[in-house]
Scaffold this active site. Structure first.
Site, PDB file in Angstrom:
ATOM      1  N   HIS A  67       0.803  -1.217   0.000  1.00  0.00           N
ATOM      2  CA  HIS A  67       0.000   0.000   0.000  1.00  0.00           C
ATOM      3  C   HIS A  67       0.835   1.267   0.000  1.00  0.00           C
ATOM      4  O   HIS A  67       0.291   2.350  -0.185  1.00  0.00           O
ATOM      5  CB  HIS A  67      -0.892   0.003   1.240  1.00  0.00           C
ATOM      6  CG  HIS A  67      -0.104  -0.127   2.509  1.00  0.00           C
ATOM      7  ND1 HIS A  67       0.357  -1.346   2.954  1.00  0.00           N
ATOM      8  CD2 HIS A  67       0.335   0.791   3.390  1.00  0.00           C
ATOM      9  CE1 HIS A  67       1.043  -1.154   4.082  1.00  0.00           C
ATOM     10  NE2 HIS A  67       1.052   0.114   4.363  1.00  0.00           N
ATOM     11  N   CYS A  68       2.138   1.179   0.246  1.00  0.00           N
ATOM     12  CA  CYS A  68       2.938   2.393   0.460  1.00  0.00           C
ATOM     13  C   CYS A  68       4.068   2.584  -0.542  1.00  0.00           C
ATOM     14  O   CYS A  68       4.077   3.552  -1.300  1.00  0.00           O
ATOM     15  CB  CYS A  68       3.530   2.382   1.877  1.00  0.00           C
ATOM     16  SG  CYS A  68       2.332   2.714   3.179  1.00  0.00           S
ATOM     17  N   ILE A  69       5.029   1.679  -0.535  1.00  0.00           N
ATOM     18  CA  ILE A  69       6.286   1.929  -1.252  1.00  0.00           C
ATOM     19  C   ILE A  69       6.099   2.105  -2.765  1.00  0.00           C
ATOM     20  O   ILE A  69       6.746   2.960  -3.365  1.00  0.00           O
ATOM     21  CB  ILE A  69       7.320   0.822  -0.954  1.00  0.00           C
ATOM     22  CG1 ILE A  69       7.550   0.737   0.551  1.00  0.00           C
ATOM     23  CG2 ILE A  69       8.646   1.123  -1.642  1.00  0.00           C
ATOM     24  CD1 ILE A  69       8.505  -0.348   0.966  1.00  0.00           C
ATOM     25  N   ILE A 119       3.619   3.447  -4.184  1.00  0.00           N
ATOM     26  CA  ILE A 119       2.715   4.562  -4.434  1.00  0.00           C
ATOM     27  C   ILE A 119       3.236   5.888  -3.898  1.00  0.00           C
ATOM     28  O   ILE A 119       3.248   6.910  -4.593  1.00  0.00           O
ATOM     29  CB  ILE A 119       1.330   4.252  -3.815  1.00  0.00           C
ATOM     30  CG1 ILE A 119       0.710   3.054  -4.546  1.00  0.00           C
ATOM     31  CG2 ILE A 119       0.410   5.465  -3.865  1.00  0.00           C
ATOM     32  CD1 ILE A 119      -0.578   2.561  -3.917  1.00  0.00           C
ATOM     33  N   ASP A 120       3.694   5.888  -2.645  1.00  0.00           N
ATOM     34  CA  ASP A 120       4.038   7.140  -1.969  1.00  0.00           C
ATOM     35  C   ASP A 120       5.063   7.999  -2.707  1.00  0.00           C
ATOM     36  O   ASP A 120       4.914   9.230  -2.755  1.00  0.00           O
ATOM     37  CB  ASP A 120       4.533   6.854  -0.552  1.00  0.00           C
ATOM     38  CG  ASP A 120       3.430   6.273   0.325  1.00  0.00           C
ATOM     39  OD1 ASP A 120       2.295   6.156  -0.166  1.00  0.00           O
ATOM     40  OD2 ASP A 120       3.706   5.934   1.495  1.00  0.00           O
TER      41      ASP A 120
END
Length: 441
Positions: free
Chosen positions: A279-281, A283-284
């Site tokens: 969910h993070c790496i 996208i962020d």
């Protein structure tokens, strides 16, 4: 007058928080919001747990939850005490003192930020906003979202942030499947739109988190979160490029990393893999590069790392083809079995999973795909519809190639290396095994 009002409002709210007399609300009951709501409830706060998913709310009301790392016993205990109140009724916001927003922030297909979930949550909050409210955004987003999007919406009816109500950003730092670092012991960064907002948010989170780290503004706090995951993405991109280079040079990249990490200073080990997931790496960093472009700045490291990481599933497919060729077989028509479909070990989350990308690429090139994953029962994505197979059944069923895409602890690698198929190991799971049928990343 505004300074006096701000001070009075802050003191009133802080007293309620410190005395556990404040009511709190958490919007969004996913892997971030749910543990946060439970932690507030465990600490003694009356906690309104809000979500638009009726089925999820009903499950939580019944003491059931399907979230990585969630403790059913904790849930049932706070339901029993009455401190946790799961609901879909946003009018409950009128009765609370603090609101934490923990909703998804995906990217569009063009890698532009999608703030629709944040906007919807803020629109609901604005209907019930009252003096003394504290609103904290936790959803990962680009620097400036609180000041440019959230604040104007909340101020539309006349109340002013920092004077009538308080507004801050506090980035989530959840690591699904990590039971060592959880909500209570992960340091919490907070930054408000003014000093009083920062102070109120800091005091709130100090009730449930061991260490709170205040910063000078909400925009700084937003940037902190993106830098943390961009740091990881860029370094993973570097080590993935090293893996490609070592493959061309005939060097074992894992041996290189193991030797390099013996240096006691100036080095931090990162490890290659089949691509980025979760969910993070993945996208962020694009939130950060998108915001940079709006300011006329080109974030070359971020874009390059994104390109390298995005190319890794294709490299894995190339290695599969090479492994099959070594046995005189073609990729088209070959039976290829993936060990693991989730994006990381010991979780069932397939969001942005490189294993799914690899399965789709192999399928597109004519391979017959199957998979084993103790955490993922089935998948229906991109024209690929599969149900998990037990490893021992799969390996006895004419498999030509096995690809270790996710190194779950439940997999028996000693049995795996005994099979007759060629094996492509993208996770160094077979570091203790050798053989001409084992192909590494």
């Amino acid at each position: 007058m505004c300074v006096i009002t701000s001070y009075t409002n802050a003191m009133s709210l802080l007293n309620k928080i410190r005395n556990r007399e404040a009511s709190v609300a958490v919007i969004g009951l996913g892997y971030v919001g749910f543990p946060l709501a439970v932690e507030f409830a465990k600490t003694g706060f009356r906690t309104i747990a809000l979500d638009i998913d009726i089925d999820k709310v009903h499950s939580i009301q019944n003491g059931q939850i399907d979230i990585i790392g969630a403790d059913v016993n904790d849930l049932q205990e706070v339901l029993k005490t009455g401190n946790l109140i799961p609901t879909t009724d946003f009018s409950e916001l009128a009765k609370v003192d603090t609101i934490s927003i923990c909703v998804p922030t995906p990217l569009s297909k063009t890698h532009d930020p999608d703030l629709s979930f944040i906007v919807s949550a803020v629109d609901e909050i604005s209907k019930y906003l009252h003096p003394d409210h504290l609103v904290v955004l936790e959803s990962t987003t680009y620097p400036g979202t609180v000041e440019e999007v959230v604040k104007p919406k909340l101020e539309a009816d006349g109340l002013r942030a920092g004077q009538d109500f308080f507004l801050a950003f506090s980035p989530e730092r959840v690591d699904p499947g990590n039971f060592q670092w959880v909500t209570r012991n992960i340091p919490k960064v907070v930054g408000g739109v003014d000093e009083r907002s920062t102070e109120v948010a800091k005091i709130l989170y100090e009730q449930i988190v061991e260490t709170v780290v205040p910063v000078s503004s909400a925009t700084v706090a937003e940037t902190v979160k993106l830098f943390e995951n961009t740091f990881r993405a860029v370094n993973i991109g570097l080590v993935n490029e090293l893996a490609l280079m070592c493959s061309a040079l005939g060097v074992n990249v894992w041996e290189v990393i193991d030797a390099a990490k013996t240096k006691p200073f100036g080095f931090m080990p990162f490890y290659p893999g089949p691509g980025l997931g979760g969910h993070c790496i993945p996208i962020d960093p694009f939130y950060l590069s998108w915001k940079a472009r709006q300011s006329g700045f080109e974030s070359r490291f971020i874009e390059l790392a994104g390109a390298v990481n995005a190319a890794m599933p294709g490299h894995v497919v190339k290695r599969v083809a090479e492994a099959l060729t070594s046995q005189g077989k073609s990729l088209r028509g070959a039976n290829v079995h993936l060990f693991g479909l989730s994006y990381k070990a010991n979780v069932g989350d397939t969001r942005e999973s490189p294993a799914v990308d690899i399965a789709l690429l192999l399928h597109d090139q004519g391979a017959v795909i199957s998979y084993s994953d103790p955490f993922v029962t089935n998948i229906d994505q991109g024209g690929l519809k599969l149900t998990a197979t037990e490893p021992d059944v799969a390996l006895s069923d004419g498999i030509d190639c096995v690809v270790i895409t996710t190194a779950h602890d439940d997999f028996n690698y000693s049995d795996l290396v005994k099979c007759k198929a060629v094996i492509v190991d993208t996770r160094n799971a077979l570091k203790d095994f050798q053989g001409d049928r084992i192909f590494r990343l």
